[in-house]
Design a protein around this motif. Structure first.
Motif, PDB file in Angstrom:
ATOM      1  N   TRP A 246       0.849  -1.187   0.000  1.00  0.00           N
ATOM      2  CA  TRP A 246       0.000   0.000   0.000  1.00  0.00           C
ATOM      3  C   TRP A 246       0.889   1.242   0.000  1.00  0.00           C
ATOM      4  O   TRP A 246       1.439   1.643   1.012  1.00  0.00           O
ATOM      5  N   ARG A 247       1.056   1.805  -1.195  1.00  0.00           N
ATOM      6  CA  ARG A 247       1.798   3.054  -1.420  1.00  0.00           C
ATOM      7  C   ARG A 247       3.161   3.103  -0.719  1.00  0.00           C
ATOM      8  O   ARG A 247       3.483   4.082  -0.043  1.00  0.00           O
ATOM      9  N   PRO A 248       3.977   2.060  -0.885  1.00  0.00           N
ATOM     10  CA  PRO A 248       5.311   2.118  -0.284  1.00  0.00           C
ATOM     11  C   PRO A 248       6.236   2.994  -1.108  1.00  0.00           C
ATOM     12  O   PRO A 248       5.954   3.303  -2.258  1.00  0.00           O
ATOM     13  N   ASP A 249       7.334   3.386  -0.517  1.00  0.00           N
ATOM     14  CA  ASP A 249       8.373   4.120  -1.229  1.00  0.00           C
ATOM     15  C   ASP A 249       9.562   3.194  -1.423  1.00  0.00           C
ATOM     16  O   ASP A 249       9.941   2.456  -0.508  1.00  0.00           O
ATOM     17  N   PRO A 250      10.220   3.271  -2.581  1.00  0.00           N
ATOM     18  CA  PRO A 250       9.861   4.099  -3.736  1.00  0.00           C
ATOM     19  C   PRO A 250       9.013   3.380  -4.769  1.00  0.00           C
ATOM     20  O   PRO A 250       8.447   3.996  -5.642  1.00  0.00           O
ATOM     21  N   SER A 251       8.942   2.041  -4.687  1.00  0.00           N
ATOM     22  CA  SER A 251       8.236   1.276  -5.709  1.00  0.00           C
ATOM     23  C   SER A 251       7.207   0.370  -5.056  1.00  0.00           C
ATOM     24  O   SER A 251       7.460  -0.200  -3.991  1.00  0.00           O
ATOM     25  N   PRO A 252       6.013   0.221  -5.670  1.00  0.00           N
ATOM     26  CA  PRO A 252       4.989  -0.629  -5.065  1.00  0.00           C
ATOM     27  C   PRO A 252       5.274  -2.125  -5.161  1.00  0.00           C
ATOM     28  O   PRO A 252       4.557  -2.914  -4.589  1.00  0.00           O
ATOM     29  N   TRP A 253       6.309  -2.517  -5.864  1.00  0.00           N
ATOM     30  CA  TRP A 253       6.535  -3.949  -6.047  1.00  0.00           C
ATOM     31  C   TRP A 253       7.897  -4.417  -5.547  1.00  0.00           C
ATOM     32  O   TRP A 253       8.379  -5.473  -5.922  1.00  0.00           O
ATOM     33  N   THR A 254       8.534  -3.626  -4.680  1.00  0.00           N
ATOM     34  CA  THR A 254       9.839  -4.042  -4.173  1.00  0.00           C
ATOM     35  C   THR A 254       9.709  -4.978  -2.978  1.00  0.00           C
ATOM     36  O   THR A 254      10.601  -5.774  -2.717  1.00  0.00           O
ATOM     37  N   GLU A 255       8.620  -4.901  -2.239  1.00  0.00           N
ATOM     38  CA  GLU A 255       8.422  -5.749  -1.069  1.00  0.00           C
ATOM     39  C   GLU A 255       7.542  -6.951  -1.424  1.00  0.00           C
ATOM     40  O   GLU A 255       6.565  -6.816  -2.149  1.00  0.00           O
ATOM     41  N   PRO A 256       7.861  -8.119  -0.891  1.00  0.00           N
ATOM     42  CA  PRO A 256       6.998  -9.274  -1.137  1.00  0.00           C
ATOM     43  C   PRO A 256       5.660  -9.110  -0.423  1.00  0.00           C
ATOM     44  O   PRO A 256       5.558  -8.382   0.573  1.00  0.00           O
ATOM     45  N   GLU A 257       4.649  -9.787  -0.928  1.00  0.00           N
ATOM     46  CA  GLU A 257       3.347  -9.757  -0.277  1.00  0.00           C
ATOM     47  C   GLU A 257       3.433 -10.429   1.096  1.00  0.00           C
ATOM     48  O   GLU A 257       4.222 -11.345   1.297  1.00  0.00           O
ATOM     49  N   VAL A 258       2.607  -9.952   2.024  1.00  0.00           N
ATOM     50  CA  VAL A 258       2.477 -10.592   3.329  1.00  0.00           C
ATOM     51  C   VAL A 258       1.002 -10.941   3.532  1.00  0.00           C
ATOM     52  O   VAL A 258       0.122 -10.325   2.920  1.00  0.00           O
ATOM     53  N   PRO A 259       0.696 -11.930   4.389  1.00  0.00           N
ATOM     54  CA  PRO A 259      -0.693 -12.373   4.554  1.00  0.00           C
ATOM     55  C   PRO A 259      -1.516 -11.468   5.467  1.00  0.00           C
ATOM     56  O   PRO A 259      -2.271 -11.929   6.316  1.00  0.00           O
ATOM     57  N   HIS A 260      -1.341 -10.176   5.287  1.00  0.00           N
ATOM     58  CA  HIS A 260      -2.122  -9.181   6.009  1.00  0.00           C
ATOM     59  C   HIS A 260      -2.417  -8.091   4.983  1.00  0.00           C
ATOM     60  O   HIS A 260      -1.487  -7.436   4.497  1.00  0.00           O
ATOM     61  N   PHE A 261      -3.687  -7.943   4.617  1.00  0.00           N
ATOM     62  CA  PHE A 261      -4.075  -7.006   3.558  1.00  0.00           C
ATOM     63  C   PHE A 261      -4.720  -5.768   4.169  1.00  0.00           C
ATOM     64  O   PHE A 261      -5.098  -5.761   5.347  1.00  0.00           O
ATOM     65  N   CYS A 262      -4.849  -4.732   3.361  1.00  0.00           N
ATOM     66  CA  CYS A 262      -5.303  -3.455   3.902  1.00  0.00           C
ATOM     67  C   CYS A 262      -5.906  -2.601   2.799  1.00  0.00           C
ATOM     68  O   CYS A 262      -5.815  -2.911   1.610  1.00  0.00           O
ATOM     69  N   GLY A 263      -6.504  -1.495   3.228  1.00  0.00           N
ATOM     70  CA  GLY A 263      -7.040  -0.520   2.287  1.00  0.00           C
ATOM     71  C   GLY A 263      -7.401   0.759   3.014  1.00  0.00           C
ATOM     72  O   GLY A 263      -7.544   0.783   4.239  1.00  0.00           O
ATOM     73  N   VAL A 264      -7.533   1.824   2.253  1.00  0.00           N
ATOM     74  CA  VAL A 264      -7.956   3.140   2.770  1.00  0.00           C
ATOM     75  C   VAL A 264      -9.049   3.653   1.879  1.00  0.00           C
ATOM     76  O   VAL A 264      -8.937   3.585   0.641  1.00  0.00           O
ATOM     77  N   ALA A 265     -10.109   4.152   2.473  1.00  0.00           N
ATOM     78  CA  ALA A 265     -11.259   4.642   1.697  1.00  0.00           C
ATOM     79  C   ALA A 265     -11.721   5.969   2.274  1.00  0.00           C
ATOM     80  O   ALA A 265     -11.521   6.280   3.449  1.00  0.00           O
TER      81      ALA A 265
END
Length: 270
Positions: A246-265
């Motif tokens: 979720w909006r990491p710096d600097p790239s959204p695909w540098t970190e592997p996925e973890v089994p904890h998901f999230c969102g902002v609305a």
């Protein structure tokens, strides 16, 4: 519980907040919590990283909300205080921010009152209540927050302890109906997604391990089920994703996925 009466601590069974604290590298845990935490790590080695990524997501989300002008936060399911709690992140940027923490665990609130100190310009208050009792939560929070102004509703790692889907939806809706347009909803949740990087069955086994040891019941949900918890709001990009993405710096695909998901609305006009 009277303010001068310390809660009894049962160290014979694991406690979800203390297990989480152990995974984060904290000190507010006991051998039974570490044993349960290690048992989960045996089947789901990424869970400790997941805990840290959830905490990092909190920081990014709160900084984003402050940048958007939010100065009020209602944090349900506080958990044991650790580094960079909601009020610390918010008040570091906007010292006038006001935060209300809510938890039904007297142990958590005891630690919160002792360790969570507000800036002089803002406020940091604590309510002992069950998040299922939204009427009480809102009544008590209104003593510190102005619900005629936008509020960020924070539900990080707490709805996964609400096993019934309808009840989880009712809790979120019960608070959202009090929030004015321009408010925000932030959720993070244990996820049993199966992707190239995540093993959904490993998460389900981890949940069973905790529950078999007497820990707090947990319900892992799919990304689609987590997205339904945002009903009535407008999900912001990138939607419901792994906390690491979720909006990491600097790239959204540098970190592997973890089994904890999230969102902002955001809450729009109804």
């Amino acid at each position: 519980m009277p303010d001068n009466e310390a809660p009894e601590i049962d160290t014979s069974v694991p406690h979800s907040a203390r297990i989480w604290d152990y995974w984060l590298g904290g000190k507010e845990n006991y051998p039974v919590d570490r044993e349960a935490g290690d048992a989960v790590l045996q089947v789901l080695p990424s869970i400790a990283t997941s805990a840290k990524q959830d905490r990092a997501f909190l920081g990014r989300a709160v900084r984003f909300l402050v940048k958007e002008g939010i100065r009020q936060f209602l944090d349900l399911g506080t958990g044991l205080p650790t580094v960079d709690n909601t009020h610390e992140v918010a008040q570091r940027v906007a010292p006038e921010s006001r935060i209300v923490y809510v938890d039904n665990d007297p142990l958590v609130l005891l630690h919160a009152r002792a360790l969570l100190q507000s800036s002089e310009q803002g406020s940091c208050d604590y309510v002992q209540a069950d998040i299922r009792d939204t009427a009480t939560v809102l009544e008590e929070a209104a003593k510190s927050l102005d619900f005629d102004r936008p509020v960020a509703l924070m539900l990080l790692g707490v709805l996964n302890h609400i096993l019934d889907d309808d009840e989880a939806l009712r809790i979120v809706a019960g608070v959202l109906e009090r929030l004015v347009p321009g408010s925000y909803l932030v959720i993070s949740h244990t996820c049993d997604a199966t992707t190239d990087e995540l093993d959904g069955e490993a998460m389900r086994q981890a949940v069973r391990t905790v529950m078999e040891r007497g820990g707090t019941p947990i319900r892992a949900r799919s990304p689609e089920e987590i997205e339904r918890l945002f009903a009535g709001t407008e999900l912001l990009e990138p939607g419901v994703v792994s906390c690491s993405r979720w909006r990491p710096d600097p790239s959204p695909w540098t970190e592997p996925e973890v089994p904890h998901f999230c969102g902002v609305a955001v809450v729009r006009a109804r």
